[in-house]
Design a protein around this motif. Structure first.
Motif, PDB file in Angstrom:
ATOM      1  N   ASP A   8       1.862   9.983   1.349  1.00 49.82           N
ATOM      2  CA  ASP A   8       1.793   8.536   1.168  1.00 49.82           C
ATOM      3  C   ASP A   8       3.149   7.928   1.544  1.00 49.82           C
ATOM      4  N   GLU A  11       6.441  -1.841  -4.234  1.00 53.32           N
ATOM      5  CA  GLU A  11       5.150  -2.377  -3.787  1.00 53.32           C
ATOM      6  C   GLU A  11       5.169  -3.904  -3.732  1.00 53.32           C
ATOM      7  N   ALA A  57      -5.263   3.749   1.763  1.00 54.66           N
ATOM      8  CA  ALA A  57      -5.017   3.757   0.326  1.00 54.66           C
ATOM      9  C   ALA A  57      -6.277   4.152  -0.442  1.00 54.66           C
ATOM     10  N   GLU A  58      -7.432   3.943   0.180  1.00 56.70           N
ATOM     11  CA  GLU A  58      -8.705   4.312  -0.447  1.00 56.70           C
ATOM     12  C   GLU A  58      -9.109   5.743  -0.098  1.00 56.70           C
ATOM     13  N   ARG A  67       0.560   3.839  -1.698  1.00 56.97           N
ATOM     14  CA  ARG A  67      -0.237   5.054  -1.872  1.00 56.97           C
ATOM     15  C   ARG A  67      -1.148   5.333  -0.675  1.00 56.97           C
ATOM     16  N   ALA A  68      -0.977   4.610   0.416  1.00 54.67           N
ATOM     17  CA  ALA A  68      -1.742   4.892   1.632  1.00 54.67           C
ATOM     18  C   ALA A  68      -1.315   6.232   2.205  1.00 54.67           C
ATOM     19  N   LEU A  73      -3.608   0.509   6.520  1.00 56.61           N
ATOM     20  CA  LEU A  73      -3.053   0.954   5.247  1.00 56.61           C
ATOM     21  C   LEU A  73      -4.019   0.709   4.089  1.00 56.61           C
ATOM     22  N   TYR A 118       0.819  -1.216   0.000  1.00 58.28           N
ATOM     23  CA  TYR A 118       0.000   0.000   0.000  1.00 58.28           C
ATOM     24  C   TYR A 118       0.859   1.274   0.000  1.00 58.28           C
TER      25      TYR A 118
END
Length: 279
Positions: free
Chosen positions: A194, A214, A245-246, A156-157, A241, A154
């Motif tokens: 992130d 990743e 990420a969402e 991009r969390a 996480l 994750y």
């Protein structure tokens, strides 16, 4: 006297050092010998999961800082003992997930239960709901000392990681004065980041180009369990996480409002802790 639970954690240690600078009398609960506590802190030895033993040590305590992980199921009894012994004030370290859900509900429920106990115990109380600690990035230190790539899930969390020094400064004011009685403060860092950007900022602090690679979450979970970590650790980490990420975690201006200065950034934290990432 001020009593600190969770004294060996990053926040507890910072709080003790700030209190000592103010010439406060400080005691720390520890399961061990007390070695490693700052000079001038009195070690109170025992397990707070079954806290009856601490009753006599609460005499003369004016305020307590509570870490729910340190007290576990003993929190209710500890608070009752504190009331009986004349403790006046309690500051609870909680989590932003109580108000901003992320990860498995059982973990937020645990903090919510602790808040209910503290706010209903009869002591003057302050609750600090804390965001992702900047210091959680120390988990990457072995990878960074060994190479230039951090591997994790994750990337991009997004969270707004908070510097432990900011938490400690707010906690000390709440432990030492009445101004924060009956308040809940949500403390975050000033900037959403992130994990990829956090790694880049650590690289800037150590003057090396670092990158984030990743990995599938289950791969990370298995690796953590293989290291001997309890199931709770990857469950807490990966569940949160996945949600961050969402949707990003919260960002507040509370630290700067309470302390009268800008909140410390993750770049500040990386610079303060650069030595941990150098081989």
């Amino acid at each position: 006297m001020i009593l600190i639970t969770g004294a060996t954690g990053v926040v507890g240690r910072q709080v003790m050092e700030l209190l000592l600078r103010e010439r406060a009398t400080v005691a720390a609960v520890t399961r061990g010998s007390g070695q490693g506590l700052p000079d001038g802190v009195r070690a109170v030895r025992g397990d707070l999961f079954q806290p009856r033993w601490i009753e006599a040590d609460l005499a003369g305590v004016e305020a307590m800082q509570i870490s729910p992980r340190a007290t576990g199921p003993g929190l209710d009894e500890l608070l009752k003992l504190a009331v009986a012994q004349g403790v006046r004030r309690v500051v609870l370290l909680s989590a932003t997930t109580v108000e901003h859900p992320a990860g498995e509900a059982r973990f937020a429920d645990g903090f919510r239960h602790a808040e209910d106990l503290v706010t209903g115990c009869g002591l003057d109380w302050t609750v600090l709901r804390l965001a992702d600690f900047a210091a959680n990035a120390l988990a990457w230190a072995p990878q960074i000392r060994a190479g230039d790539v951090v591997r994790g899930a994750y990337g991009r969390a997004v969270t707004s990681p908070v510097h432990e020094r900011d938490i400690a400064e707010v906690a000390v004011t709440a432990l030492s004065a009445d101004a924060h009685t009956g308040t809940i403060h949500t403390l975050t860092g000033p900037q959403p980041l992130d994990q990829i950007e956090k790694v880049r900022l650590i690289g800037a602090a150590v003057d090396r180009p670092l990158s984030f690679h990743e990995l599938p979450p289950e791969h990370v979970r298995r690796a953590m369990l293989a290291q001997g970590l309890p199931e709770e650790v990857p469950a807490r980490l990966l569940g949160s996480l996945a949600d961050y990420a969402e949707r990003p975690g919260p960002t507040t201006t509370t630290v700067s409002e309470l302390l009268g200065r800008p909140a410390l950034t993750f770049a500040d934290w990386a610079g303060d802790n650069a030595s941990a990432f150098r081989s």
